[in-house]
Design a protein around this motif. Sequence first.
Motif: not given
Length: 343
Positions: A73, A94, A116, A90, A53, A119, A57, A76-77, A70
Amino acid sequence: AKRHLLSDEVVRLQEFQQRKLAVTHQIYGDRAHYFKKLDDKIKRNDLILKDELKLLLHLCQTPEHVEVAKKAIYRYHEENRNVAFGEFRFGPLFVRLCYELGLEDTAAELVRDKALKGFFSDSTSFNIVMDMMFMKGYYETALEVLMNMRKQGVHFNKDTFTLAFAVCYKLNSPESYRICTALLEESHVKGNLIPRIAYCFAVALALRQEDIENAKSVYSRIMNTDSKICLNLKVLILLKSGAEADLLALLTSSFVQDTLRFVKKPEFSQEVISVVQEGMGGSRPQMETALSRLQLAGQVTEPSLDHMLCHTPHSKRKPAALLDQRKTSRRTFRPLQSALLSE
């Protein structure tokens, strides 16, 4: 004045772009191939690793790339929402990417997304998004970002308060004034650090809302009022309070003769002086005289109070000098020969 309020030290866009360039030179193969590979992993619902990730980015160059980022993200989250504190953040990465590509709506969308939560756990991410919105004049959205930041329990730092009060000042509504006043009182209870410029926005908003007593109260909390903005705000407070004698004394004592070149001259906005003239200039010859002397001395300037408030902060970082580099070898202790330095 649609200008940003965060300094380069906070946004750090140039530093981010330099890192992107360095990462681009380090990867092997085609950028498009890498994005396709990540997109395929997302479609298979595979695990997205932290380094993947981070690299993704740094490789984004287009809005299409950001759409892939996106998805990555969210994936990943989904797997890492309960990571231990101190893990790589992150969020700032971002939003700086969105800042670079002019994707403020995308940044605002993600920081407000409940899915999110966690995050964007840092104040920097929200501050940069609010700054982007402020720059574009999207004050309502900036206020929504602020409220979401509060709901998510993200700490407010001094930049947050500056942006919050600036947005409320721009909206200039009873609701934004209520929010500004509540945040200000809460910050004092908690002992938060409020920058002078944030106080100035709060004072200006109180004056706009005709709450003179509160404007005076907030102004009294400013530790150091030795600034052009504070001087102009004080003029308005005295005028709206009906303190004609104090206002006349302030304007008279501010006059500095042209012969005193190295003395710092207090400066007044033409906009503020015009308000004074409309309010009481005609009825007081002494006031007209004081204002005329300031005009002739060049102490009345063009920038409006709004322009002064929405200033672009200057970076406090000193540029690294080329000749400040190491001049001797750590191995041989002999002078380093550099063609670049010798030219």
